[in-house]
Scaffold this active site. Sequence first.
Site, PDB file in Angstrom:
ATOM      1  N   GLY A   1      -2.555  -6.684   4.673  1.00  0.00           N
ATOM      2  CA  GLY A   1      -2.120  -5.712   4.816  1.00  0.00           C
ATOM      3  C   GLY A   1      -0.611  -5.910   5.802  1.00  0.00           C
ATOM      4  N   SER A   2      -0.540  -5.304   6.177  1.00  0.00           N
ATOM      5  CA  SER A   2       1.389  -5.563   6.490  1.00  0.00           C
ATOM      6  C   SER A   2       1.488  -5.893   7.262  1.00  0.00           C
ATOM      7  CB  SER A   2       1.989  -4.051   7.519  1.00  0.00           C
ATOM      8  OG  SER A   2       1.051  -3.659   8.557  1.00  0.00           O
TER       9      SER A   2
ATOM     10  N   GLU B   1      -3.301 -11.806   5.402  1.00  0.00           N
ATOM     11  CA  GLU B   1      -2.922 -12.009   3.850  1.00  0.00           C
ATOM     12  C   GLU B   1      -1.410 -10.499   3.681  1.00  0.00           C
ATOM     13  OE1 GLU B   1      -3.388 -14.034   1.307  1.00  0.00           O
ATOM     14  OE2 GLU B   1      -5.231 -15.031   2.201  1.00  0.00           O
ATOM     15  N   LEU B   2      -0.478 -11.171   4.039  1.00  0.00           N
ATOM     16  CA  LEU B   2       0.157  -9.875   4.747  1.00  0.00           C
ATOM     17  C   LEU B   2       1.460 -10.141   3.364  1.00  0.00           C
ATOM     18  CD1 LEU B   2       0.762 -11.646   8.353  1.00  0.00           C
ATOM     19  CD2 LEU B   2      -1.288  -9.317   7.581  1.00  0.00           C
TER      20      LEU B   2
ATOM     21  N   CYS C   1       1.479  -6.968  -2.677  1.00  0.00           N
ATOM     22  CA  CYS C   1       2.627  -7.769  -1.968  1.00  0.00           C
ATOM     23  C   CYS C   1       3.398  -8.881  -2.423  1.00  0.00           C
ATOM     24  CB  CYS C   1       1.028  -8.644  -1.454  1.00  0.00           C
ATOM     25  SG  CYS C   1      -0.164  -9.349  -2.804  1.00  0.00           S
TER      26      CYS C   1
ATOM     27  N   GLU D   1      10.315  -5.917   3.347  1.00  0.00           N
ATOM     28  CA  GLU D   1       9.596  -5.434   1.926  1.00  0.00           C
ATOM     29  C   GLU D   1       9.738  -3.922   1.654  1.00  0.00           C
ATOM     30  OE1 GLU D   1       4.605  -5.369   2.993  1.00  0.00           O
ATOM     31  OE2 GLU D   1       4.667  -6.195   0.865  1.00  0.00           O
TER      32      GLU D   1
HETATM   33  P1  NAP Z   1      -1.499  -1.385   6.259  1.00  0.00           P
HETATM   34  O1  NAP Z   1      -0.854  -0.441   7.118  1.00  0.00           O
HETATM   35  O2  NAP Z   1      -1.114  -2.604   7.310  1.00  0.00           O
HETATM   36  O3  NAP Z   1      -2.854  -1.101   7.010  1.00  0.00           O
HETATM   37  C1  NAP Z   1      -4.003  -1.945   5.972  1.00  0.00           C
HETATM   38  C2  NAP Z   1      -5.441  -1.423   6.768  1.00  0.00           C
HETATM   39  O4  NAP Z   1      -5.861  -1.776   8.137  1.00  0.00           O
HETATM   40  C3  NAP Z   1      -5.919  -0.859   6.634  1.00  0.00           C
HETATM   41  O5  NAP Z   1      -7.386  -0.596   6.379  1.00  0.00           O
HETATM   42  C4  NAP Z   1      -5.764   0.127   7.816  1.00  0.00           C
HETATM   43  O6  NAP Z   1      -6.438   1.603   8.344  1.00  0.00           O
HETATM   44  C5  NAP Z   1      -5.433  -0.790   8.836  1.00  0.00           C
HETATM   45  N1  NAP Z   1      -5.265  -0.752  10.244  1.00  0.00           N
HETATM   46  C6  NAP Z   1      -4.060  -0.278  10.162  1.00  0.00           C
HETATM   47  N2  NAP Z   1      -3.516   0.077  11.559  1.00  0.00           N
HETATM   48  C7  NAP Z   1      -4.718  -1.052  12.192  1.00  0.00           C
HETATM   49  C8  NAP Z   1      -4.531  -1.433  13.473  1.00  0.00           C
HETATM   50  N3  NAP Z   1      -3.809  -1.827  14.512  1.00  0.00           N
HETATM   51  N4  NAP Z   1      -5.444  -2.644  14.294  1.00  0.00           N
HETATM   52  C9  NAP Z   1      -6.861  -2.944  12.720  1.00  0.00           C
HETATM   53  N5  NAP Z   1      -6.394  -2.265  11.463  1.00  0.00           N
HETATM   54  C10 NAP Z   1      -5.909  -1.520  11.047  1.00  0.00           C
HETATM   55  O7  NAP Z   1      -0.969  -2.198   5.002  1.00  0.00           O
HETATM   56  P2  NAP Z   1      -1.558  -0.834   3.997  1.00  0.00           P
HETATM   57  O8  NAP Z   1      -0.228  -0.135   3.767  1.00  0.00           O
HETATM   58  O9  NAP Z   1      -2.633  -0.308   3.547  1.00  0.00           O
HETATM   59  O10 NAP Z   1      -0.977  -1.938   2.132  1.00  0.00           O
HETATM   60  C11 NAP Z   1       0.317  -2.596   2.542  1.00  0.00           C
HETATM   61  C12 NAP Z   1       0.087  -3.725   2.817  1.00  0.00           C
HETATM   62  O11 NAP Z   1      -0.471  -5.046   2.855  1.00  0.00           O
HETATM   63  C13 NAP Z   1       1.608  -4.674   2.372  1.00  0.00           C
HETATM   64  O12 NAP Z   1       2.261  -5.443   3.762  1.00  0.00           O
HETATM   65  C14 NAP Z   1       1.245  -5.444   1.491  1.00  0.00           C
HETATM   66  O13 NAP Z   1       2.527  -6.634   1.255  1.00  0.00           O
HETATM   67  C15 NAP Z   1       0.098  -5.766   1.779  1.00  0.00           C
HETATM   68  N6  NAP Z   1      -0.621  -6.432   1.241  1.00  0.00           N
HETATM   69  C16 NAP Z   1      -1.287  -8.023   0.923  1.00  0.00           C
HETATM   70  C17 NAP Z   1      -1.664  -8.789   0.296  1.00  0.00           C
HETATM   71  C18 NAP Z   1      -1.513 -10.169   0.252  1.00  0.00           C
HETATM   72  O14 NAP Z   1      -2.731 -10.871  -0.219  1.00  0.00           O
HETATM   73  N7  NAP Z   1      -1.481 -11.207   0.991  1.00  0.00           N
HETATM   74  C19 NAP Z   1      -2.452  -7.958  -0.565  1.00  0.00           C
HETATM   75  C20 NAP Z   1      -2.267  -6.323  -0.666  1.00  0.00           C
HETATM   76  C21 NAP Z   1      -1.525  -5.896   0.329  1.00  0.00           C
HETATM   77  P3  NAP Z   1      -5.681   2.653   7.567  1.00  0.00           P
HETATM   78  O15 NAP Z   1      -4.790   2.796   6.412  1.00  0.00           O
HETATM   79  O16 NAP Z   1      -6.640   3.291   8.181  1.00  0.00           O
HETATM   80  O17 NAP Z   1      -4.035   3.012   8.522  1.00  0.00           O
END
Ligand code: NAP
Length: 477
Positions: free
Chosen positions: A231-232, A251-252, A285, A379
Amino acid sequence: MQTKLKRDLYINGVWQKAEKYRLLTSPYSDEGIAEIPVASEKEIEMAIEAAYRAREKMAAMPAYERADILEKVVQLLKERQEEAARIIANEAAKPITAAREEVKRTIHTYKFAAEAAKRIYGETLPLDAAPGGQNRTAYTVKKPIGIIGAITPFNFPMNLVAHKVGPAIATGNTVVLKPASQTPLSSYFLADLFHEAGLPAGALNIITGSGKTVGDQLVGDQRIAAITFTGSPSVGIGIRNKAGLKRVTLELGSNSAVVIDQGVPIKKAVSRCVKGAFSFQGQVCISLQRIYVHEKIYEEFVEEFVKETEKLKVGNPLDEETDVSALISKRDVNRTLGWLKEAEEQGAEIRFGGKTKGNALLPTVVLNAKSFLKVSCEEVFAPIVVINKIASMEEAAREVNHSKYGLQAGVYTENIHTALKMADNLHVGGVLINDIPTFRVDHMPYGGVKESGTGREGIKYAMEEMLELKLVIFNQD
Ligand code: NAP
């Protein structure tokens, strides 16, 4: 609003009614798609406890049985490919052709996991290499770490879940999975498949709800041995800070770059770069966000790039012709418009796009954006690409490395010396020569440096993060 679908929590091998539900809407049309459970503290606890109780059974399960279950999931997913792709297209607004690609990759990911389940080896150690180590036989074994807390993002709701659940089951662990709130249906669909494949009750538990609530409970629970998060960066860093001694894989995000040297076949490079920049609306990502082109071919590259970008079709994700659809939320549409405004005010040129169509942002090409602008240094996670001119490959390497992220980078060059030097100098998790950074297949080691994360995925590598090394020594004196 009346919706057809209602999903329940998946805990201890049964579909569990939740205390509370919410409406899931389509990012493209804003229509209701399904009712989704919002797990309470008590329900999250039930999921963790189920995983805890199932861990000994999973740890004792022979490798061939774990492999058989994963292989069964592969077969079931093959049979239900189109249904799976439509789920992704609906909940994520992913163009259907890209959603089908994701399902195909997911099948391979589980296939790799099924194969790798049979190849978990330790090694024998020559203890007599140290004085006092004589007359001993020593070997290592790899044991499942226990319960894995898996937290996944919206952008690859099926395949990135597979990158966590596949290796976790292959290594004999149990899982509590928390998918992204916008894309829970892919995970609940997966539960159907594992259920049918005969996974023991409690080995996989799926709970949906607020990221912070579920995340904090998983990260804070002593029974959970490892957190695997995609995630982020801001959420990932927060998890790392709270995780204590838990093993954590992160994996960010990134602002991935490609460098285009003089003398490369421009059309071929442009066609890959357009794909890398705009696939799934740039919400990948390793989406291509920054392109550095040698000054000798810059004008020609930009012309060709814009010509190719103009051909992209923006529309309904379920339309076979669609290349680019809605962003995941209206908030992201507004955020990206704000970033584009900042870029223009600071002297960058919006050469193409920059406008919205419904909830979609048109594919957008920005020229001459300074490195401190958000469209360059943050990003963007949207269909926006920056194309800048460079005078030398040394300058290009400096620009690529001038980033808080470092996931993958691409270099197009015909010069082998330049290629080797760039491969050496770029500070990223993976360098792609004569390709875009957006390339990924599911068994390669994948992960980043700096704020792009720690640890690696790609089945074999993710499995290492989920195993504990144990040493056994026989004293023969
Ligand atoms: P996100 O907002 O960080 O959410 C990812 C996951 O974390 C979701 O299930 C989210 O739940 C949960 N989450 C939110 N707040 C949290 C907290 N305080 N503690 C624990 N978990 C929490 O990311 P996204 O918008 O879904 O995805 C986009 C990001 O993922 C981008 O930055 C992208 O680059 C990254 N990404 C990285 C890779 C890699 O392999 N490096 C691959 C794909 C994506 P909710 O949805 O319920 O908020």
